[in-house]
Design a protein around this motif. Structure first.
Motif, short mmCIF file in Angstrom:
data_model
loop_
_atom_site.label_atom_id
_atom_site.label_comp_id
_atom_site.label_asym_id
_atom_site.label_seq_id
_atom_site.Cartn_x
_atom_site.Cartn_y
_atom_site.Cartn_z
N ALA A 69 0.84 -1.20 0.00
CA ALA A 69 0.00 0.00 0.00
C ALA A 69 0.87 1.25 0.00
N HIS A 70 0.29 2.35 -0.44
CA HIS A 70 0.98 3.65 -0.46
C HIS A 70 0.09 4.65 0.27
N LEU A 71 0.47 5.01 1.48
CA LEU A 71 -0.35 5.95 2.25
C LEU A 71 0.16 7.39 2.18
N ILE A 82 -1.98 8.79 6.53
CA ILE A 82 -2.12 7.54 7.27
C ILE A 82 -3.53 7.37 7.82
N VAL A 99 3.06 -0.65 4.29
CA VAL A 99 3.17 0.58 3.50
C VAL A 99 4.59 0.74 2.93
N LEU A 128 -0.56 -0.75 11.07
CA LEU A 128 0.33 -0.32 9.98
C LEU A 128 1.69 -0.96 10.16
#
Length: 245
Positions: A69-71, A82, A99, A128
């Motif tokens: 994922a790319h937050l 986030i 992430v 996370l």
């Protein structure tokens, strides 16, 4: 606080860990699953303390894990941060989100990793798990301090978006990461073969007159890395595989 009693009635429950795929009742008491089976909720469904959810046509599954994922926090919060990213994850049924490090600045130091972990804890929701950079600034040259990153909460390392094209650097990265049992996640792309590419290389790209992205650009990197990973006895993961090779 969780409800004292939550009943899913007649839901299709799927749990690969216990080879379960059946239409059953599922009872959750004070946040814990206590009963699963046909008519398991028969005695409880009428309780005033129970919240009953009719499961017909619905699936009940273990929470998902997003490995990539790319937050965008820090540095690109105007795209996503986030808090919003984890909220979206929760809405989609994800309990864990890994992430990637291509933030601004790049997640290549302990301080940035710790900041991301602390920020996630402050907003709550899914867990996370930072993936830190393999090389400083994702430049493919100097290795990051992987032990410090792991101790800060990083669960893996990757230069996602940029391939570690140097065999010498990749070999050292695998050896170093292997010492601490950290998986190395590769963006498999020989950039010299993909420069200027606009689509997959093949008959359609030739017909349209567009620069193609050849399959071998991925295959070459994976083949090399598998040899290096075997020699280093390291954990290796290829992100977003896309070719038959």
């Amino acid at each position: 606080m969780p409800l004292p009693l939550l009943v899913f009635r007649g839901v299709r429950a799927i749990d690969p860990a216990r080879s379960l795929d059946a239409v059953v009742d599922v009872v959750v008491e004070r946040g814990r699953i206590t009963r699963i089976g046909p008519n398991a909720a028969a005695e409880l469904a009428s309780s005033e303390q129970a919240r009953v959810i009719e499961g017909r046509g619905r699936w009940l599954l273990p929470a998902f894990v997003d490995l990539h994922a790319h937050l965008r926090e820090p540095g690109h919060e105007y795209k996503e941060d986030i808090e919003t990213g984890l909220a979206a994850a929760a809405a989609g049924g994800f309990a864990h989100v890994c992430v990637m490090p291509n933030t601004n600045p790049v997640n290549d130091t302990r301080a940035i990793t710790e900041m991301m972990v602390a920020r996630a804890r402050s907003v709550g929701g899914p867990s996370l798990h930072p993936i830190a950079a393999i090389t400083k600034g994702q430049k493919g040259e100097q290795l990051t301090e992987m032990k410090a990153l792991r101790d800060a909460g990083a669960v893996g390392v990757s230069d996602d978006g940029r391939c570690v094209t140097s065999s010498a650097v990749m070999r050292r990265a695998l050896e170093y990461a292997g010492t601490f049992d950290i998986p190395v996640i590769q963006h498999a792309e020989d950039h010299a073969l993909t420069e200027g590419a606009q689509m997959h290389e093949g008959a359609v790209s030739t017909k349209l007159g567009l620069r193609g992205w050849p399959r071998v650009a991925e295959d070459i990197i994976v083949a090399r890395d598998v040899i290096l990973a075997e020699a280093a006895r390291a954990r290796y993961h290829v992100a977003h595989l896309s070719t038959m090779g």
